[in-house]
Design a protein around this motif. Structure first.
Motif, short mmCIF file in Angstrom:
data_model
loop_
_atom_site.label_atom_id
_atom_site.label_comp_id
_atom_site.label_asym_id
_atom_site.label_seq_id
_atom_site.Cartn_x
_atom_site.Cartn_y
_atom_site.Cartn_z
N SER A 65 0.83 -1.21 0.00
CA SER A 65 0.00 0.00 0.00
C SER A 65 0.86 1.26 0.00
O SER A 65 0.56 2.24 -0.68
CB SER A 65 -0.92 0.00 1.22
N THR A 66 1.96 1.22 0.76
CA THR A 66 2.88 2.35 0.79
C THR A 66 3.49 2.61 -0.58
O THR A 66 3.55 3.75 -1.05
CB THR A 66 3.99 2.10 1.82
N VAL A 71 3.85 5.68 -5.70
CA VAL A 71 3.84 5.74 -7.17
C VAL A 71 2.79 6.72 -7.67
O VAL A 71 3.05 7.53 -8.58
CB VAL A 71 3.61 4.33 -7.75
N LEU A 72 1.60 6.68 -7.07
CA LEU A 72 0.54 7.58 -7.51
C LEU A 72 0.91 9.04 -7.26
O LEU A 72 0.66 9.92 -8.11
CB LEU A 72 -0.76 7.24 -6.79
N LYS A 81 -5.61 18.42 -4.13
CA LYS A 81 -6.71 17.58 -4.59
C LYS A 81 -6.22 16.22 -5.06
O LYS A 81 -6.78 15.19 -4.69
CB LYS A 81 -7.45 18.28 -5.74
N ASN A 82 -5.14 16.19 -5.85
CA ASN A 82 -4.61 14.93 -6.34
C ASN A 82 -4.04 14.07 -5.21
O ASN A 82 -4.18 12.85 -5.21
CB ASN A 82 -3.52 15.18 -7.39
N ILE A 83 -3.40 14.72 -4.25
CA ILE A 83 -2.87 13.98 -3.10
C ILE A 83 -4.01 13.30 -2.34
O ILE A 83 -3.92 12.11 -1.99
CB ILE A 83 -2.09 14.94 -2.17
N ALA A 89 -7.86 6.54 -3.07
CA ALA A 89 -7.90 5.42 -4.01
C ALA A 89 -7.23 4.18 -3.42
O ALA A 89 -7.79 3.07 -3.47
CB ALA A 89 -7.24 5.81 -5.33
N VAL A 90 -6.05 4.36 -2.84
CA VAL A 90 -5.35 3.22 -2.25
C VAL A 90 -6.09 2.70 -1.02
O VAL A 90 -6.20 1.49 -0.81
CB VAL A 90 -3.90 3.62 -1.89
N GLY A 91 -6.64 3.61 -0.21
CA GLY A 91 -7.40 3.18 0.96
C GLY A 91 -8.65 2.40 0.57
O GLY A 91 -9.01 1.42 1.23
#
Length: 209
Positions: A65-66, A71-72, A81-83, A89-91
């Motif tokens: 997950s890290t 990567v994202l 906003k992207n952060i 998304a990963v969560g």
């Protein structure tokens, strides 16, 4: 610049909560599995596969997950906003197993799992409570390790061609090996404290060597 770092740190510690929860769920399930297999002297293939999967959830999945989050964030435009969307998304993906269980398991299956968990004795319950600090420490380590890698990514990855190889080695394999080594040492130390015969066996083995 500083706003982006503030957003990353703030969301990172919120992101740490589902990571800790997933580690805690896997640890509890492993304790329940060990309790129900403690009197079994025959190798149970399906149970061992489940044990491997639970161990993977405890030691490998947090760093996968890290790595995915890193990567994202690195490959996307840096903005608050992207952060936020990348962390969410990963969560969401990491919680997919619980979502699928809620969708496909009926109330009867849930009651059966609760009954299986309630059958464990007090020693298993104390063991689960003793792992509380370790689970939180591992989740906190994932968050701090994330910040260290993100802060030093320019020095860690000098060339984009080696990005994924270096990221896999430094963010997945290395911390997984560290955590697994600590787990083994802690279990060996616990067994030595609770059973002096283990220490005698180790001494005899060392003498033979």
């Amino acid at each position: 610049f500083w706003i982006n770092w503030f957003v990353i740190i703030f969301i990172l510690f919120l992101w740490m909560l589902p990571v800790c929860q997933d580690i805690e769920e896997a640890t509890t399930e492993e304790i329940v599995l060990k309790y129900h297999l403690k009197d079994s002297y025959i190798l149970n293939g399906p149970a061992e596969l489940v044990r491997i999967a639970l161990c993977t959830r405890q030691t490998v999945m947090p760093y996968l997950s890290t790595a995915a989050t890193l990567v994202l964030i690195i490959t996307d435009d840096i903005s608050p906003k992207n952060i936020l969307l990348n962390f969410l998304a990963v969560g969401l993906i990491s919680e997919a197993d619980n979502v699928l269980a809620a969708l496909f398991l009926n109330s009867e299956k849930n009651k059966m799992m609760v009954n299986v968990a309630n059958q464990v004795d007090d020693n298993a319950t104390k063991t689960a409570q003793a792992t509380f600090f370790w689970n939180r420490a591992q989740g906190f380590f994932s968050a701090v390790y994330f910040l260290l890698i993100l802060f030093g990514i320019e020095y860690l990855v000098p060339s984009c061609n080696d990005f994924y190889e270096i990221l896999t080695l430094s963010v997945v394999i290395l911390p997984t090996w560290i955590v697994q080594s600590i787990r083994v040492l802690v279990r060996v130390a616990g067994n030595v404290r609770t059973d002096q015969k283990v220490l005698k066996r180790l001494i005899l083995v060392l003498i033979d060597l």
